[in-house]
Design a protein around this motif. Structure first.
Motif, short mmCIF file in Angstrom:
data_model
loop_
_atom_site.label_atom_id
_atom_site.label_comp_id
_atom_site.label_asym_id
_atom_site.label_seq_id
_atom_site.Cartn_x
_atom_site.Cartn_y
_atom_site.Cartn_z
N LEU A 50 0.65 -1.11 0.15
CA LEU A 50 0.15 0.86 -0.01
C LEU A 50 0.77 1.09 0.24
CD1 LEU A 50 -2.86 0.98 0.48
CD2 LEU A 50 -2.48 1.29 2.62
N LYS A 51 2.34 1.15 0.58
CA LYS A 51 3.06 2.41 1.16
C LYS A 51 3.48 2.68 -0.23
CE LYS A 51 5.08 5.97 3.02
NZ LYS A 51 3.92 6.73 3.84
N VAL A 52 3.73 1.25 -1.17
CA VAL A 52 4.79 1.70 -2.46
C VAL A 52 3.82 1.40 -3.36
CG1 VAL A 52 5.32 0.17 -4.19
CG2 VAL A 52 6.40 -0.45 -2.14
N GLN A 53 2.61 1.57 -3.41
CA GLN A 53 1.42 2.32 -3.92
C GLN A 53 0.99 3.91 -3.94
OE1 GLN A 53 0.32 0.96 -6.76
NE2 GLN A 53 -0.42 2.52 -7.50
N GLN A 54 1.46 4.60 -2.76
CA GLN A 54 0.68 5.34 -2.26
C GLN A 54 2.30 6.66 -2.74
OE1 GLN A 54 -0.10 5.31 1.72
NE2 GLN A 54 -1.91 5.17 1.84
#
Length: 102
Positions: A50-54
């Motif tokens: 999720l953090k990578v996608q954000q």
């Protein structure tokens, strides 16, 4: 003597029961621990994804905004150049005709 042997056997049975119960509890705790670790690993991996996608989305948005800003700047510059050319066209044509004729 038989009574003492019987008591020792009872004590040994109770001790064995306690050991068996403790081993069973240990296995259950190990299983619970393993499940918790797997759940944490899953959560950590999902949080990381999720953090990578954000971060990826934010970077793409920043790039898109920079691109739009450059396009706007170029369009404005072209409009200014067109206006400058329109404003000075008559003068440039007169100067060119004068030079050609002289």
């Amino acid at each position: 003597m038989e009574k003492v042997i019987k008591q020792i056997m009872e004590i040994e049975e109770k001790a064995q029961k306690i050991i068996d119960d403790a081993l069973l509890e240990k296995k259950q705790k190990e299983k619970e621990h393993k499940l918790r670790v797997e759940a944490l690993e899953y959560q950590i991996i999902n949080d990381a994804k999720l953090k990578v996608q954000q971060i990826r989305d934010r970077e793409f948005n920043d790039i898109k905004e920079a691109e739009e800003e450059k396009v706007t700047k170029c369009v404005n510059h072209l409009l200014e150049m067109d206006k400058y050319a329109d404003d000075n066209m008559d003068e440039w044509v007169e100067n060119l005709v004068r030079r050609v004729l002289s």
